[in-house]
Design an enzyme around this catalytic site. Structure first.
Site, short mmCIF file in Angstrom:
data_model
loop_
_atom_site.label_atom_id
_atom_site.label_comp_id
_atom_site.label_asym_id
_atom_site.label_seq_id
_atom_site.Cartn_x
_atom_site.Cartn_y
_atom_site.Cartn_z
N CYS A 127 0.85 -1.18 0.00
CA CYS A 127 0.00 0.00 0.00
C CYS A 127 0.89 1.23 0.00
O CYS A 127 2.10 1.12 0.15
CB CYS A 127 -0.94 0.02 1.20
SG CYS A 127 -2.38 1.09 0.90
N CYS A 129 -0.10 4.25 1.84
CA CYS A 129 -0.45 5.26 2.85
C CYS A 129 0.68 5.60 3.84
O CYS A 129 0.74 6.72 4.31
CB CYS A 129 -1.74 4.88 3.57
SG CYS A 129 -1.79 3.20 4.16
N CYS A 137 -4.01 6.04 0.42
CA CYS A 137 -3.49 4.76 -0.05
C CYS A 137 -3.14 4.80 -1.54
O CYS A 137 -2.84 3.76 -2.13
CB CYS A 137 -4.50 3.65 0.22
SG CYS A 137 -4.90 3.46 1.96
N LYS A 206 -12.37 -4.98 2.62
CA LYS A 206 -11.81 -4.08 3.62
C LYS A 206 -12.75 -2.91 3.82
O LYS A 206 -13.03 -2.14 2.90
CB LYS A 206 -10.43 -3.58 3.16
CG LYS A 206 -9.80 -2.63 4.16
CD LYS A 206 -8.41 -2.25 3.75
CE LYS A 206 -7.79 -1.31 4.77
NZ LYS A 206 -6.45 -0.90 4.38
N ARG A 216 -3.11 3.49 12.51
CA ARG A 216 -2.65 4.70 11.80
C ARG A 216 -1.71 5.50 12.67
O ARG A 216 -0.77 6.12 12.20
CB ARG A 216 -3.86 5.54 11.37
CG ARG A 216 -4.66 4.83 10.31
CD ARG A 216 -5.83 5.66 9.84
NE ARG A 216 -6.70 4.87 8.97
CZ ARG A 216 -7.91 5.25 8.59
NH1 ARG A 216 -8.39 6.42 8.99
NH2 ARG A 216 -8.63 4.48 7.82
N ARG A 228 -11.13 7.53 3.97
CA ARG A 228 -10.93 6.48 2.98
C ARG A 228 -12.24 5.92 2.43
O ARG A 228 -12.28 4.85 1.85
CB ARG A 228 -10.11 5.33 3.59
CG ARG A 228 -8.75 5.74 4.14
CD ARG A 228 -7.78 4.58 4.08
NE ARG A 228 -6.68 4.66 5.02
CZ ARG A 228 -5.69 5.52 4.98
NH1 ARG A 228 -5.66 6.44 4.03
NH2 ARG A 228 -4.71 5.49 5.87
N GLU A 244 -16.73 -7.51 -4.16
CA GLU A 244 -15.29 -7.24 -4.07
C GLU A 244 -14.49 -8.54 -4.04
O GLU A 244 -13.48 -8.69 -4.73
CB GLU A 244 -14.97 -6.44 -2.79
CG GLU A 244 -15.31 -4.96 -2.85
CD GLU A 244 -14.29 -4.16 -3.66
OE1 GLU A 244 -13.37 -4.75 -4.26
OE2 GLU A 244 -14.42 -2.92 -3.69
N LYS A 259 -11.78 -7.72 6.67
CA LYS A 259 -11.14 -6.85 7.66
C LYS A 259 -12.03 -5.66 7.95
O LYS A 259 -12.52 -5.06 7.00
CB LYS A 259 -9.82 -6.36 7.05
CG LYS A 259 -9.10 -5.31 7.83
CD LYS A 259 -7.91 -4.84 7.05
CE LYS A 259 -7.26 -3.74 7.86
NZ LYS A 259 -6.21 -3.08 7.16
N SER A 285 -6.19 -3.37 14.76
CA SER A 285 -5.65 -2.68 15.92
C SER A 285 -6.72 -2.30 16.95
O SER A 285 -6.51 -2.45 18.14
CB SER A 285 -4.87 -1.45 15.47
OG SER A 285 -5.68 -0.59 14.69
N TYR A 324 -2.78 -9.23 16.52
CA TYR A 324 -1.66 -8.74 17.33
C TYR A 324 -1.49 -9.58 18.60
O TYR A 324 -0.53 -9.40 19.33
CB TYR A 324 -1.87 -7.26 17.68
CG TYR A 324 -1.98 -6.39 16.43
CD1 TYR A 324 -0.83 -5.94 15.79
CD2 TYR A 324 -3.21 -6.07 15.86
CE1 TYR A 324 -0.90 -5.18 14.64
CE2 TYR A 324 -3.30 -5.32 14.71
CZ TYR A 324 -2.15 -4.87 14.10
OH TYR A 324 -2.23 -4.13 12.94
C1 PBG Z 1 -3.49 0.64 5.21
C2 PBG Z 1 -3.79 -0.36 6.25
C3 PBG Z 1 -4.60 -0.15 7.36
C4 PBG Z 1 -4.54 -1.31 8.11
C5 PBG Z 1 -3.74 -2.22 7.44
N1 PBG Z 1 -3.28 -1.61 6.28
C6 PBG Z 1 -5.32 1.05 7.82
C7 PBG Z 1 -6.19 1.81 6.91
O1 PBG Z 1 -6.68 1.34 5.88
O2 PBG Z 1 -6.39 2.99 7.22
C8 PBG Z 1 -5.24 -1.50 9.42
C9 PBG Z 1 -4.64 -2.49 10.34
C10 PBG Z 1 -5.05 -2.35 11.76
O3 PBG Z 1 -5.84 -1.47 12.16
O4 PBG Z 1 -4.58 -3.18 12.55
N2 PBG Z 1 -3.62 0.25 3.92
ZN ZN Z 2 -3.19 2.12 2.70
#
Ligand code: PBG
Ligand code: ZN
Length: 339
Positions: A127, A129, A137, A206, A216, A228, A244, A259, A285, A324
């Site tokens: 990605c 970002c 992204c 996602k 983030r 996003r 998707e 996710k 997270s 995690y």
């Molecule tokens: C970015 C990305 C994100 C996560 C994984 N890759 C955050 C987003 O899309 O803003 C989130 C992972 C997490 O919160 O543990 N492409």
């Molecule tokens: Zn990203």
């Protein structure tokens, strides 16, 4: 004399199978093994040692040297698959450090592979970002005073990122950007460069979720403007998620992902029953930190909560869980302290 119930049968007692832990374990429909857990790790350029991640208790950003130690510890606990995120020291508007041959992820992958080879499977996040100055992204373009993340120019850059990861030795590349057509573009770029054995795990379903907040913060990837929602899925929709996933499967994704995980168990379940590819669920997270903060306040038992969270994700249909808690859970399994 046995009392019969109103159907004329002896009373059914489901409690017979709940009598003790051995019986409960015997009839359990799910089992969590370290084989199906993936540990996300953050590797940061120009860092020496480790640094705590504000908002994700017990998670750290690692230097490459510390990453090697961490991988060693994970392997000892039978966690053999890692999802790697890079935190670069240089950002620009097009995220060019994301495909630098000597970028942080590329160097980290080479080092891990040099030290551990086939013992570890490395999945790299593809990605932009973390690498763009604006934190989106993809590539930003402004047309008629409206700023958008441009799909097709982003896909072009993402293929370069994926290729550079494959070149460094990544086993699986994982595009997390949600641009349209990126899976087929990455697949053909990998194939024409000879990386036919590098798999793609697509972040297919996602959602535009609030639960990414702590991540983030960990990776300095908060968008500088907007959000996003123009590229991630609306939390109100499930059929959109199926479309998707379907596209990604058609385009050649080897593994698809849903996710976040726990607020989206219905999506995991439908995807699992609709497609015949392995399903990964990313417990993000926010899902991690919710439990951690309750533990810190003494409101919840950590092992019991994590055990429940992981088994529920599994029960919904996930083959693979990215969490995690992977390292902690593997340690608890080894020590026999799971409830
Ligand atoms: C970015 C990305 C994100 C996560 C994984 N890759 C955050 C987003 O899309 O803003 C989130 C992972 C997490 O919160 O543990 N492409
Ligand atoms: Zn990203």
């Amino acid at each position: 004399m046995v009392q019969l119930n109103r159907y004329g049968f002896p009373p059914i007692r489901l409690r017979r199978l709940r009598k003790n832990k051995i019986i409960r374990d015997l009839v359990a429909e799910e089992r969590i093994s370290p084989d199906s857990l993936v540990m996300p790790l953050f590797v940061k350029e120009r860092l020496s040692g480790r640094e705590p991640v504000n908002g994700m208790p017990n998670q750290e950003r690692l230097s490459i040297e510390e990453l090697l130690k961490e991988v060693g510890e994970l392997l000892n606990l039978n966690i053999r698959t890692i999802l790697l995120f890079g935190i670069p020291s240089r950002k620009d508007s097009i995220g060019s450090s994301a495909y630098d041959r000597d970028g942080i992820v590329q160097r980290a992958v080479r080092e891990v592979k040099k030290n551990f080879g086939e013992d570890v499977v490395l999945i790299t996040d593809v990605c932009l970002c973390q690498y763009t100055s604006h934190g989106h992204c993809g590539i930003i373009s402004t047309k008629n005073n409206v700023t958008v993340v441009d799909n097709d120019s982003t896909v072009e850059v993402l293929t370069k990122v994926a290729l550079s990861h494959a070149e460094a030795g990544a086993d699986i590349v994982a595009p997390s950007d949600m641009m349209d057509g990126r899976v087929s573009a990455i697949r053909s770029a990998l194939d024409s460069a000879g990386y036919t054995d590098v798999a793609i795990m697509a972040y297919s379903a996602k959602y535009a979720s609030s639960l990414y907040g702590p991540f983030r913060n960990a990776t300095s990837s908060t968008p500088a403007f907007g959000d996003r929602r123009s590229y991630q899925i609306d939390p109100r929709n499930v059929r959109e998620a199926i479309r998707e996933v379907e596209l990604d499967v058609f385009e050649g994704a080897d593994i698809i992902m849903v996710k976040p995980a726990t607020w989206y168990l219905d999506v995991i379940s439908i995807v699992k029953n609709t497609f015949d590819v392995p399903v990964a669920a990313y417990s993000v997270s926010g899902e991690y930190t919710m439990i951690k903060l309750m533990v810190e306040k003494g409101l919840i038992d950590e092992k019991q909560a994590v055990w429940e969270q992981l088994n529920c994700i599994k029960r919904a249909g996930a083959d693979i869980i990215i969490t995690y808690f992977a390292k902690d859970y593997a340690r608890w399994l080894r020590d026999g302290v799971i409830p």
